[in-house]
Design a protein around this motif. Structure first.
Motif, PDB file in Angstrom:
ATOM      1  N   TRP A   9      50.344   4.499   3.243  1.00  0.00           N
ATOM      2  CA  TRP A   9      50.573   3.903   4.572  1.00  0.00           C
ATOM      3  C   TRP A   9      49.271   3.840   5.366  1.00  0.00           C
ATOM      4  CZ3 TRP A   9      50.005   5.842   9.565  1.00  0.00           C
ATOM      5  CH2 TRP A   9      50.559   5.059  10.583  1.00  0.00           C
ATOM      6  N   LEU A  10      48.477   4.927   5.297  1.00  0.00           N
ATOM      7  CA  LEU A  10      47.207   4.952   6.019  1.00  0.00           C
ATOM      8  C   LEU A  10      46.235   3.908   5.475  1.00  0.00           C
ATOM      9  CD1 LEU A  10      46.655   8.807   6.399  1.00  0.00           C
ATOM     10  CD2 LEU A  10      47.165   7.161   8.222  1.00  0.00           C
ATOM     11  N   LEU A  11      46.250   3.738   4.141  1.00  0.00           N
ATOM     12  CA  LEU A  11      45.383   2.734   3.541  1.00  0.00           C
ATOM     13  C   LEU A  11      45.793   1.338   3.964  1.00  0.00           C
ATOM     14  CD1 LEU A  11      43.099   1.982   1.619  1.00  0.00           C
ATOM     15  CD2 LEU A  11      44.762   2.032  -0.261  1.00  0.00           C
ATOM     16  N   SER A  12      47.096   1.104   3.981  1.00  0.00           N
ATOM     17  CA  SER A  12      47.609  -0.204   4.395  1.00  0.00           C
ATOM     18  C   SER A  12      47.258  -0.495   5.845  1.00  0.00           C
ATOM     19  CB  SER A  12      49.123  -0.248   4.199  1.00  0.00           C
ATOM     20  OG  SER A  12      49.651  -1.474   4.662  1.00  0.00           O
ATOM     21  N   LEU A  13      47.421   0.528   6.705  1.00  0.00           N
ATOM     22  CA  LEU A  13      47.084   0.364   8.124  1.00  0.00           C
ATOM     23  C   LEU A  13      45.611   0.087   8.299  1.00  0.00           C
ATOM     24  CD1 LEU A  13      47.862   0.524  11.123  1.00  0.00           C
ATOM     25  CD2 LEU A  13      47.507   3.000  10.996  1.00  0.00           C
ATOM     26  N   SER A  14      44.787   0.815   7.562  1.00  0.00           N
ATOM     27  CA  SER A  14      43.336   0.647   7.657  1.00  0.00           C
ATOM     28  C   SER A  14      42.916  -0.749   7.236  1.00  0.00           C
ATOM     29  CB  SER A  14      42.642   1.692   6.788  1.00  0.00           C
ATOM     30  OG  SER A  14      41.244   1.506   6.794  1.00  0.00           O
ATOM     31  N   LEU A  15      43.508  -1.231   6.150  1.00  0.00           N
ATOM     32  CA  LEU A  15      43.181  -2.573   5.670  1.00  0.00           C
ATOM     33  C   LEU A  15      43.646  -3.627   6.669  1.00  0.00           C
ATOM     34  CD1 LEU A  15      44.084  -2.226   1.882  1.00  0.00           C
ATOM     35  CD2 LEU A  15      41.795  -2.460   2.875  1.00  0.00           C
ATOM     36  N   GLY A  16      44.812  -3.391   7.288  1.00  0.00           N
ATOM     37  CA  GLY A  16      45.327  -4.346   8.271  1.00  0.00           C
ATOM     38  C   GLY A  16      44.428  -4.434   9.486  1.00  0.00           C
ATOM     39  N   LEU A  17      43.985  -3.267   9.983  1.00  0.00           N
ATOM     40  CA  LEU A  17      43.083  -3.251  11.144  1.00  0.00           C
ATOM     41  C   LEU A  17      41.755  -3.890  10.814  1.00  0.00           C
ATOM     42  CD1 LEU A  17      43.816   0.352  12.494  1.00  0.00           C
ATOM     43  CD2 LEU A  17      44.527  -1.821  13.515  1.00  0.00           C
ATOM     44  N   ALA A  18      41.274  -3.652   9.616  1.00  0.00           N
ATOM     45  CA  ALA A  18      39.998  -4.238   9.204  1.00  0.00           C
ATOM     46  C   ALA A  18      40.109  -5.751   9.122  1.00  0.00           C
ATOM     47  CB  ALA A  18      39.577  -3.669   7.852  1.00  0.00           C
ATOM     48  N   ALA A  19      41.245  -6.226   8.594  1.00  0.00           N
ATOM     49  CA  ALA A  19      41.457  -7.669   8.491  1.00  0.00           C
ATOM     50  C   ALA A  19      41.541  -8.300   9.873  1.00  0.00           C
ATOM     51  CB  ALA A  19      42.731  -7.948   7.698  1.00  0.00           C
ATOM     52  N   ALA A  20      42.232  -7.613  10.795  1.00  0.00           N
ATOM     53  CA  ALA A  20      42.355  -8.135  12.162  1.00  0.00           C
ATOM     54  C   ALA A  20      40.995  -8.204  12.838  1.00  0.00           C
ATOM     55  CB  ALA A  20      43.306  -7.253  12.972  1.00  0.00           C
ATOM     56  N   SER A  21      40.182  -7.159  12.635  1.00  0.00           N
ATOM     57  CA  SER A  21      38.844  -7.129  13.224  1.00  0.00           C
ATOM     58  C   SER A  21      37.988  -8.262  12.672  1.00  0.00           C
ATOM     59  CB  SER A  21      38.189  -5.783  12.939  1.00  0.00           C
ATOM     60  OG  SER A  21      36.876  -5.755  13.442  1.00  0.00           O
ATOM     61  N   LEU A  22      38.078  -8.473  11.358  1.00  0.00           N
ATOM     62  CA  LEU A  22      37.308  -9.544  10.734  1.00  0.00           C
ATOM     63  C   LEU A  22      37.774 -10.900  11.239  1.00  0.00           C
ATOM     64  CD1 LEU A  22      35.189 -10.380   8.649  1.00  0.00           C
ATOM     65  CD2 LEU A  22      36.992 -10.386   6.908  1.00  0.00           C
ATOM     66  N   HIS A  23      39.102 -11.018  11.411  1.00  0.00           N
ATOM     67  CA  HIS A  23      39.679 -12.265  11.911  1.00  0.00           C
ATOM     68  C   HIS A  23      39.103 -12.597  13.284  1.00  0.00           C
ATOM     69  CE1 HIS A  23      43.623 -14.816  12.259  1.00  0.00           C
ATOM     70  NE2 HIS A  23      42.543 -15.543  12.138  1.00  0.00           N
ATOM     71  N   ALA A  24      39.065 -11.586  14.159  1.00  0.00           N
ATOM     72  CA  ALA A  24      38.561 -11.782  15.518  1.00  0.00           C
ATOM     73  C   ALA A  24      37.089 -12.162  15.508  1.00  0.00           C
ATOM     74  CB  ALA A  24      38.783 -10.517  16.339  1.00  0.00           C
ATOM     75  N   GLN A  25      36.326 -11.522  14.595  1.00  0.00           N
ATOM     76  CA  GLN A  25      34.900 -11.808  14.532  1.00  0.00           C
ATOM     77  C   GLN A  25      34.631 -13.235  14.064  1.00  0.00           C
ATOM     78  OE1 GLN A  25      33.152  -8.795  12.048  1.00  0.00           O
ATOM     79  NE2 GLN A  25      33.868  -7.107  13.340  1.00  0.00           N
ATOM     80  N   GLN A  26      35.496 -13.761  13.219  1.00  0.00           N
ATOM     81  CA  GLN A  26      35.300 -15.105  12.674  1.00  0.00           C
ATOM     82  C   GLN A  26      35.815 -16.202  13.601  1.00  0.00           C
ATOM     83  OE1 GLN A  26      37.333 -14.794   8.933  1.00  0.00           O
ATOM     84  NE2 GLN A  26      35.531 -14.021   7.842  1.00  0.00           N
ATOM     85  N   TYR A  27      36.570 -15.827  14.626  1.00  0.00           N
ATOM     86  CA  TYR A  27      37.160 -16.820  15.534  1.00  0.00           C
ATOM     87  C   TYR A  27      36.171 -17.191  16.628  1.00  0.00           C
ATOM     88  CZ  TYR A  27      40.166 -18.884  19.067  1.00  0.00           C
ATOM     89  OH  TYR A  27      40.718 -19.745  20.002  1.00  0.00           O
ATOM     90  N   PRO A  28      36.085 -18.465  16.993  1.00  0.00           N
ATOM     91  CA  PRO A  28      36.740 -19.621  16.375  1.00  0.00           C
ATOM     92  C   PRO A  28      35.907 -20.192  15.226  1.00  0.00           C
ATOM     93  CG  PRO A  28      35.630 -20.294  18.372  1.00  0.00           C
ATOM     94  CD  PRO A  28      35.410 -18.812  18.254  1.00  0.00           C
ATOM     95  N   LYS A  29      36.574 -20.867  14.315  1.00  0.00           N
ATOM     96  CA  LYS A  29      35.892 -21.403  13.138  1.00  0.00           C
ATOM     97  C   LYS A  29      35.419 -22.844  13.328  1.00  0.00           C
ATOM     98  CE  LYS A  29      38.468 -18.434   9.977  1.00  0.00           C
ATOM     99  NZ  LYS A  29      39.390 -18.381   8.809  1.00  0.00           N
ATOM    100  N   GLY A  30      35.743 -23.433  14.459  1.00  0.00           N
ATOM    101  CA  GLY A  30      35.343 -24.811  14.739  1.00  0.00           C
ATOM    102  C   GLY A  30      35.805 -25.188  16.133  1.00  0.00           C
ATOM    103  N   PRO A  31      35.740 -26.456  16.495  1.00  0.00           N
ATOM    104  CA  PRO A  31      36.180 -26.902  17.816  1.00  0.00           C
ATOM    105  C   PRO A  31      37.620 -26.491  18.114  1.00  0.00           C
ATOM    106  CG  PRO A  31      35.014 -28.653  16.675  1.00  0.00           C
ATOM    107  CD  PRO A  31      35.214 -27.564  15.673  1.00  0.00           C
ATOM    108  N   ILE A  32      37.853 -26.116  19.335  1.00  0.00           N
ATOM    109  CA  ILE A  32      39.195 -25.743  19.789  1.00  0.00           C
ATOM    110  C   ILE A  32      39.790 -26.933  20.523  1.00  0.00           C
ATOM    111  CG2 ILE A  32      40.506 -24.214  21.311  1.00  0.00           C
ATOM    112  CD1 ILE A  32      38.269 -22.141  20.848  1.00  0.00           C
ATOM    113  N   HIS A  33      41.014 -27.276  20.185  1.00  0.00           N
ATOM    114  CA  HIS A  33      41.695 -28.380  20.854  1.00  0.00           C
ATOM    115  C   HIS A  33      42.618 -27.809  21.929  1.00  0.00           C
ATOM    116  CE1 HIS A  33      40.437 -31.754  18.251  1.00  0.00           C
ATOM    117  NE2 HIS A  33      40.229 -30.771  17.400  1.00  0.00           N
ATOM    118  N   LEU A  34      42.385 -28.246  23.159  1.00  0.00           N
ATOM    119  CA  LEU A  34      43.198 -27.833  24.296  1.00  0.00           C
ATOM    120  C   LEU A  34      44.094 -29.007  24.679  1.00  0.00           C
ATOM    121  CD1 LEU A  34      44.058 -26.021  26.623  1.00  0.00           C
ATOM    122  CD2 LEU A  34      41.914 -26.570  27.796  1.00  0.00           C
TER     123      LEU A  34
END
Length: 324
Positions: A9-34
């Motif tokens: 469970w701890l490994l899964s949580l750690s991987l999930g948090l790491a993925a979320a952090s990476l996701h945030a760092q990569q955002y945005p990947k291109g122009p944002i449409h409003l």
């Protein structure tokens, strides 16, 4: 066995948090449409362009404003609801598209509660009851007397069927059984132009749209549709002061995203928008449009939407208003 499950469970949580952090760092990947579900030049469009420019600078990617008007804002809002929930498409939401339309349409192309993620209300401004310069009334009492005297004679403009500008006038007309003729327009600019030309007689429209024409004498402002007087228009009474407390139609404008947009992206957008709305230069530009920054939380935004449903549901049911 329990120890292994805990480690898993701890490994899964750690991987999930790491993925979320990476996701945030990569955002945005291109122009944002409003996506703005109303015409260019409308009040929601003004806010979108003002906030969008700064948001693009802060995120390092351009924010492209897409106007998708039609069906009382449903077309543009549907585009947001059905977009990929990756933060690359966000939208403008108002009381009509997020609360009222679901009360007016038997069939909706999206579910406001299920398909839309609320981020923050960017700004709010008073809606102003205005008439053409030739209308034979200079205050609300005179206006109501005219409506009562000649039911069915007068018409009003709105920024779309089901909008707050529509329902506010419907509620006002109901006070005198006026049977007002409703003429919807694709945006507030077109609506006030119709009042100036005499194509229609009156309307409850955003202050930013109508006040330049009030100052030039081309339309008359009688009151604001708010619970208290506006800091921007202290000279105008509220409709509550003159006997119509149920008619409230503050024009707030929010920023939304597709449902299931990752929480880290929603948080990033909320943080950036709150900081943008705190900038003195942005606040001054909003003030010039008779707008005050709001920058509330998603939960507070949800509360505002719920309040709109509670306010307008009785009006819609009492007047048997439907749009399909």
């Amino acid at each position: 066995m329990q120890h292994r499950l805990t480690l898993k469970w701890l490994l899964s949580l750690s991987l999930g948090l790491a993925a979320a952090s990476l996701h945030a760092q990569q955002y945005p990947k291109g122009p944002i449409h409003l996506v703005v579900p109303f015409a260019a030049g409308s009040t929601p469009d003004l806010v979108a362009r003002l906030v969008g420019e700064r948001l693009g600078t802060r995120l390092g990617q351009p924010v492209v404003v897409d106007n998708k008007a039609g069906a009382s804002g449903n077309i543009g809002t549907t585009a947001v609801a059905k977009a990929s929930p990756d933060g690359q498409t966000i939208g403008i939401g108002i009381a009509g598209t997020l609360a009222v339309n679901a009360l007016l349409y038997k069939k909706m192309p999206y579910d406001p509660a299920r398909d839309i993620e609320l981020i923050t209300v960017a700004a709010s401004q008073p809606a102003v009851l205005v008439t053409s310069s030739k209308f034979p009334a200079n205050n609300v009492a005179d206006l109501l007397a005219q409506l009562k005297k000649s039911p069915g004679k007068y018409s009003f403009a709105s920024i779309g069927a089901g909008s707050a500008s529509h329902l506010a006038m419907q509620a006002l007309g109901a006070l005198t059984s006026a049977n007002l003729v409703h003429v919807p327009y694709p945006g507030s600019g077109a609506a006030v132009t119709a009042i100036i030309s005499g194509e229609v007689d009156m309307g409850v429209l955003p202050a930013a749209t109508v006040m330049p024409f009030v100052k030039s004498g081309r339309v008359k402002a009688l009151a604001i549709a708010s619970s208290k007087r506006s800091q921007f228009l202290p000279q105008l009474p509220t409709l509550a002061e003159v006997g119509a407390p149920e008619v409230q139609a503050d024009a707030w404008i929010g920023i939304v995203a597709p449902a299931k947009t990752p929480a880290d992206i929603v948080t990033r957008l909320h943080t950036e928008l709150v900081q943008i709305l705190a900038e003195p230069a942005i606040q001054e530009k909003l003030r010039l449009q008779y707008m005050a920054p709001v920058a509330n939380t998603p939960a507070e935004f949800r509360s505002m939407v719920n309040d709109e449903v509670a306010r307008w549901k009785p009006v819609i049911e009492k007047n048997n208003i439907t749009l399909d």
